[in-house]
Design an enzyme around this catalytic site. Structure first.
Site, PDB file in Angstrom:
ATOM      1  N   ASN A  72      20.564  14.224 -41.953  1.00 40.80           N
ATOM      2  CA  ASN A  72      20.678  15.259 -40.377  1.00 40.80           C
ATOM      3  C   ASN A  72      21.468  14.773 -39.530  1.00 40.80           C
ATOM      4  O   ASN A  72      21.639  13.844 -39.383  1.00 40.80           O
ATOM      5  CB  ASN A  72      18.858  15.258 -39.874  1.00 40.80           C
ATOM      6  CG  ASN A  72      19.153  15.794 -39.057  1.00 40.80           C
ATOM      7  OD1 ASN A  72      19.753  15.466 -37.377  1.00 40.80           O
ATOM      8  ND2 ASN A  72      17.875  16.699 -38.726  1.00 40.80           N
TER       9      ASN A  72
ATOM     10  N   GLY B 229      22.534  15.335 -36.415  1.00 41.41           N
ATOM     11  CA  GLY B 229      21.847  14.763 -34.966  1.00 41.41           C
ATOM     12  C   GLY B 229      21.586  13.569 -35.410  1.00 41.41           C
ATOM     13  O   GLY B 229      21.680  12.776 -34.712  1.00 41.41           O
TER      14      GLY B 229
ATOM     15  N   ASP C  61      11.172   7.432 -39.244  1.00 41.76           N
ATOM     16  CA  ASP C  61      10.375   8.575 -38.987  1.00 41.76           C
ATOM     17  C   ASP C  61       9.732   8.570 -37.650  1.00 41.76           C
ATOM     18  O   ASP C  61       9.243   8.225 -36.890  1.00 41.76           O
ATOM     19  CB  ASP C  61       9.225   8.520 -39.816  1.00 41.76           C
ATOM     20  CG  ASP C  61       7.863  10.019 -39.896  1.00 41.76           C
ATOM     21  OD1 ASP C  61       9.188  10.476 -40.393  1.00 41.76           O
ATOM     22  OD2 ASP C  61       7.128  10.090 -40.178  1.00 41.76           O
TER      23      ASP C  61
ATOM     24  N   GLY D 209      16.683  20.062 -33.429  1.00 41.01           N
ATOM     25  CA  GLY D 209      15.221  20.061 -33.596  1.00 41.01           C
ATOM     26  C   GLY D 209      14.221  20.150 -32.122  1.00 41.01           C
ATOM     27  O   GLY D 209      14.893  21.270 -31.531  1.00 41.01           O
TER      28      GLY D 209
ATOM     29  N   ASP E  39      14.410  19.186 -28.985  1.00 42.11           N
ATOM     30  CA  ASP E  39      15.077  19.215 -27.994  1.00 42.11           C
ATOM     31  C   ASP E  39      15.043  19.840 -26.818  1.00 42.11           C
ATOM     32  O   ASP E  39      15.369  20.171 -25.189  1.00 42.11           O
ATOM     33  CB  ASP E  39      16.412  18.405 -27.793  1.00 42.11           C
ATOM     34  CG  ASP E  39      16.779  16.811 -28.455  1.00 42.11           C
ATOM     35  OD1 ASP E  39      15.645  16.526 -28.473  1.00 42.11           O
ATOM     36  OD2 ASP E  39      17.578  16.586 -29.626  1.00 42.11           O
TER      37      ASP E  39
ATOM     38  N   ARG F 221      13.529   7.524 -30.505  1.00 49.65           N
ATOM     39  CA  ARG F 221      14.396   7.394 -31.164  1.00 49.65           C
ATOM     40  C   ARG F 221      15.329   5.613 -30.593  1.00 49.65           C
ATOM     41  O   ARG F 221      16.039   4.997 -31.571  1.00 49.65           O
ATOM     42  CB  ARG F 221      15.319   8.269 -32.128  1.00 49.65           C
ATOM     43  CG  ARG F 221      16.235   8.017 -32.927  1.00 49.65           C
ATOM     44  CD  ARG F 221      16.514   9.314 -33.938  1.00 49.65           C
ATOM     45  NE  ARG F 221      15.216  10.133 -34.862  1.00 49.65           N
ATOM     46  CZ  ARG F 221      15.121  11.389 -33.960  1.00 49.65           C
ATOM     47  NH1 ARG F 221      15.773  11.897 -33.054  1.00 49.65           N
ATOM     48  NH2 ARG F 221      14.688  11.770 -34.532  1.00 49.65           N
TER      49      ARG F 221
END
Length: 206
Positions: free
Chosen positions: A12, A14, A74, A157, A159, A185
């Site tokens: 991903n 991002g 995750d 996602g 956001d 994260r």
């Protein structure tokens, strides 16, 4: 001493951008960072029911292929009014909706009869060092609320529909620099990097 090689187990873009930025704030670790996007390794499934188990599963999977220390994470979105949905199955929810914009619309429909927009992002991160067979793990939580319509462009996602507590802008409006200070994260990745720093210090490497 040569730099320690570390694989980031995400394709991903991002997430990769966020994680690389956080790692750059730990120059003392002297890491030689690579991504699985540079390698021809099939993506594993995410079969477990907790974020940590899925993060560890992916880290060990790629480490077994590369024989190199691997960082995986995750994460998921928990919405209070939906009893924590989509949670650990956030990725599958987006896929089942046919993309993130459809997922926004689906959530808006699911929340139309409630004023409770409280939500949280949760992330578990894990580093697996195959040569030593050890784990370093950490968790990060970011509490906030869902907001429609989607706003902002510096994002990926969910956001554009998520406002962290203490702010009146979405993550996508705040941008990656702010998100890497307060986000779920960022907290988890900083946690495992601090753990790696401590481990290397104990080993006399740093």
């Amino acid at each position: 001493m040569s730099p320690m090689k570390l694989i980031i187990a995400t394709g991903n873009a991002g997430k990769l951008r966020e994680i690389r930025a956080i790692i750059s704030s730990f120059p003392e670790l002297d890491l030689d960072v690579h991504s699985i996007t540079e390698m021809n390794i099939p993506e594993p499934d995410e079969p477990h029911h907790t974020y940590l188990e899925n993060a560890q599963h992916k880290a060990k999977y790629y480490a077994q292929h590369t024989k190199v220390a691997t960082l995986s994470e995750d994460a998921g979105l928990r919405i209070e009014a939906l009893n924590g949905f989509p949670g650990v199955r956030t990725k599958e929810f987006v896929e089942e909706c046919g993309g993130i914009q459809n997922a926004f619309a689906k959530l808006q429909a699911m929340l139309k009869d409630t004023d409770n927009m409280s939500a949280s992002f949760i992330c578990s991160a894990a580093i697996y060092i195959p040569l030593e067979d050890i784990w370093i793990s950490a968790e990060g939580i970011d509490n906030g609320r869902i907001s429609f319509p989607a706003r902002g462009s510096d994002c990926f996602g969910f956001d554009p529909i998520y406002i962290p507590n203490g702010y009146d802008k979405t993550n996508a409006e705040l941008g990656v620099a702010v998100k890497n200070q307060i986000g779920h994260r960022a907290k988890a990745i900083r946690g495992v990097l601090q753990g790696l720093k401590q481990h290397l210090s104990q080993q006399g490497v740093k």
